[in-house]
Design an enzyme around this catalytic site. Structure first.
Site, PDB file in Angstrom:
ATOM      1  N   SER A  83     -21.664  12.941 -15.155  1.00 53.28           N
ATOM      2  CA  SER A  83     -21.515  14.015 -14.167  1.00 53.28           C
ATOM      3  C   SER A  83     -21.757  15.363 -14.846  1.00 53.28           C
ATOM      4  CB  SER A  83     -20.094  13.998 -13.609  1.00 53.28           C
ATOM      5  OG  SER A  83     -19.829  15.199 -12.940  1.00 53.28           O
ATOM      6  N   HIS A  96     -12.294  16.147  -9.599  1.00 52.37           N
ATOM      7  CA  HIS A  96     -12.900  17.333  -8.986  1.00 52.37           C
ATOM      8  C   HIS A  96     -13.494  16.938  -7.651  1.00 52.37           C
ATOM      9  CE1 HIS A  96     -15.246  20.801  -8.094  1.00 52.37           C
ATOM     10  NE2 HIS A  96     -16.402  20.230  -8.353  1.00 52.37           N
ATOM     11  N   HIS A 138     -14.869  18.636  -3.524  1.00 52.84           N
ATOM     12  CA  HIS A 138     -15.115  19.768  -2.627  1.00 52.84           C
ATOM     13  C   HIS A 138     -14.393  19.480  -1.304  1.00 52.84           C
ATOM     14  CE1 HIS A 138     -19.099  21.346  -4.624  1.00 52.84           C
ATOM     15  NE2 HIS A 138     -18.239  20.940  -5.521  1.00 52.84           N
ATOM     16  N   ASP A 177       7.321  19.627  -3.934  1.00 54.31           N
ATOM     17  CA  ASP A 177       7.517  18.348  -4.617  1.00 54.31           C
ATOM     18  C   ASP A 177       6.501  18.141  -5.745  1.00 54.31           C
ATOM     19  OD1 ASP A 177       9.750  17.274  -3.312  1.00 54.31           O
ATOM     20  OD2 ASP A 177       8.550  16.389  -1.704  1.00 54.31           O
ATOM     21  N   HIS A 202     -15.723  27.543  -5.256  1.00 53.33           N
ATOM     22  CA  HIS A 202     -16.232  26.233  -5.645  1.00 53.33           C
ATOM     23  C   HIS A 202     -15.375  25.108  -5.046  1.00 53.33           C
ATOM     24  CE1 HIS A 202     -18.286  23.834  -9.087  1.00 53.33           C
ATOM     25  NE2 HIS A 202     -17.919  23.039  -8.114  1.00 53.33           N
ATOM     26  N   TYR A 235      14.382  10.720  -7.563  1.00 50.49           N
ATOM     27  CA  TYR A 235      13.584  10.121  -6.496  1.00 50.49           C
ATOM     28  C   TYR A 235      12.997   8.780  -6.922  1.00 50.49           C
ATOM     29  CZ  TYR A 235      10.098   9.840  -2.788  1.00 50.49           C
ATOM     30  OH  TYR A 235       9.328   9.445  -1.727  1.00 50.49           O
TER      31      TYR A 235
END
Lengths: 230, 230, 230, 230
Positions: free
Chosen positions: B74, B95, B97, B120, B169, B227
């Protein structure tokens, strides 16, 4: 290219825009163009997408005359043909009324480039056409729609702006193949969706700077392209 | 950790962000890092997600040199590597979009903490990077993107803020494993969606008070965590 | 009621809120209450919904002590129990962070009744709790959350208002059974979605008149109900 | 028409509005009308859509008296019947609380025609009814709802405006058949969705010019229609 292959590619592009949620009922059509033979293949008018087969596709010449096929071509054929005649290198065109892009078209606003998703595919805003006059509407409407697009591109390169919003109507989007046109139609819808959310969060937001826009567009297009497995 | 396992975890994280609707076409990538060997596994560039297999994953070292794999990594690899180098304890980076988070990135706004869902997972706002200069964009762009992230974290702990919006971005999000990074990417998208709706309903809304933010974040993180089935 | 039946009903309510898109990861829980035995059945804490079985459900008494089950109960148990103790006739409670309802909770706004969909289920706005103080947050947080709900209902009937938005957090919704609580949670999300779109279209819009609100609510509730196959 | 056929068409229209996402739980109903026999077929009241069969459909006359069927008809029957009596040529009616259209109804705003998607189906705005008075609400509510619709159409043609927003309630939409009514209900929802996004992007936007509106509406309707395979 074999016409049989083009029929299948056009069918596939028509199905792709349905699968991606761009099309409600018959609000959409994809076509393909074979430069060698000068023939256009397009979806028939008003036929539900779930019943389409490759043999239903209508073949016409660049005068919009049907060469093969028993069905009437999409009423937008004349617009498609004018774009194939006017813009060199187009192999596919897709027209939809996809929700977010149509909202920008209805609002009469071009979509500014707010980020790199947009910059990867359009080297500037997604343009919007000027309104048609009453005479243009009453006359050869589909042809005049095409001419409004061509006029909008007088100083724009259709390869660096692979689509347009027809004002008060919806997007026409293109590519080197029907598949690329369909992909660009999906991207225009996503760009429209993101941009609407962006202006809602920041009404004063300005387009990204030229250097960033160039960096992204030229990474994927032209002789310097570095993206993918090429 | 066996490299084979890491390849599978990275493949799975890449598939997870597609299943969760964060990725359109190839707009996204997940990577994993094995501290012991110093190796990074990342998605290849521009390959459609539905054709990915574990063996397509590209293995590189921390100098971004490919160690194993026939495909080009990538184009965001350099950004991933800089984050693994700069932030201790990261085992995965994602990553995307994704629509809502990218809208905040495009608007140039950090996401304030308006509620407990956000609290949280992030111990403060979801930060946004400063714009890159024209020089940074024209230079080693992916590296400079990484450096903008690292600069934004000069006074922030990447473990209490497991992600960032790269301005204009989209989000980079991380975790101790590729799976956790993918989960954090899904949460950032949901936090972005909720926050946009919140400011639409109440443009003057302020972030939640510190005591509530601490109560939620520390319930799930650190030595006092209560939790789950732990 | 057999405890086995209640376990299955609570499992089903937990699965229903996932199927309806109200739950991301583990952000949600459903419980049920059997008045005869004084026992509560609730989802375990932090267990993914796709792995839940009826036997994973945790059984507690009204002191929040586990009576049956190997897993730790949802951390919201104390809130659920306080509501069962305080409001007569509740047989099920659902808590979610569903997107649209949580946006109203985060905005700190009650949802006014703008139409008949809302009026069919709530005989007034969907209320929102007051903020907790720092002391309440630092103290027994889940109990104090429940007490903020109970205080909000000092002059409200929980049967004509089957849910509440906990400020900066999300909805707690209830019913006579776990299934009804889940249905009410779905409706609160839809009411929140419609109301947000309504105020976007008309920021000055007022709640519907009392006569219309009564007509709809009383058509489905109370001795004059005429709806359905009753 | 055979009553059996109409039952099946009405069942199918009821299922279609569910498949298209217009209906939550039992918030919606479709009916059909056979002019020859004067009989109406409608969904039963409060029965979940996933359990409906053609034999559950209720047959009534134009006095709203049940002629066939063991179940109680939808509580909106009286509204449907009044529309069949008042508007010539209706063969199907659909009522829903679909999210975007209901938001416009709740906002008390008609939907202006902002584009060609709308113009293809409505020859003017999607109208909204006036509020009912307290007396109309307290009296024969469903009949008065129908009368508010009929009053709204005093100077409108129901065939060029195949639907209306009942204020503070939701859309009633019709067609020559139950299937066409269902399609129009889907279109009204999409028109409402697009129009809300349009006004968000451009609050000053005006309806499209008359010539464009006529061009599109008359292309699909009336003696000059050119669309489809007709």
């Amino acid at each position: 290219m074999l016409l049989k292959t083009l029929r299948e590619e056009v069918l596939e592009a028509n199905l792709e825009i349905v699968r991606r949620g761009l099309v409600l009922y018959t609000f959409g059509n994809a076509s393909g163009y074979d430069r060698a033979s000068g023939l256009v293949v397009i979806k028939p008018s008003g036929v539900p997408f779930d019943r389409l087969s490759a043999s239903d596709m209508v073949v016409t010449n660049l005068d919009s005359q049907v060469v093969e096929g028993d069905l009437r071509p999409s009423s937008d054929l004349v617009t498609h043909v004018l774009l194939y005649r006017s813009f060199d290198g187009l192999g596919g065109i897709v027209h939809t009324h996809s929700t977010a892009a149509t909202a920008w078209a209805q609002a009469g606003r071009e979509i500014p480039c707010f980020g790199t998703t947009h910059a990867d595919y359009f080297h500037g805003p997604v343009p919007v056409t000027a309104p048609l006059t009453d005479e243009e509407i009453a006359g050869d409407y589909e042809l005049n729609t095409g001419q409004a697009i061509v006029r909008r591109f007088e100083s724009l390169d259709p390869h660096s702006h692979p689509g347009v919003l027809v004002r008060s109507h919806g997007p026409f989007v293109w590519g080197r193949t029907p598949a690329e046109a369909a992909m660009h139609a999906v991207l225009v819808e996503e760009i429209a969706r993101m941009a609407a959310r962006t202006v809602a969060l920041n009404p004063q937001i300005q387009p990204i700077r030229r250097s960033l826009h160039d960096r992204h567009f030229l990474r994927k297009h032209g002789p310097q392209a570095t993206y993918g497995q090429g």
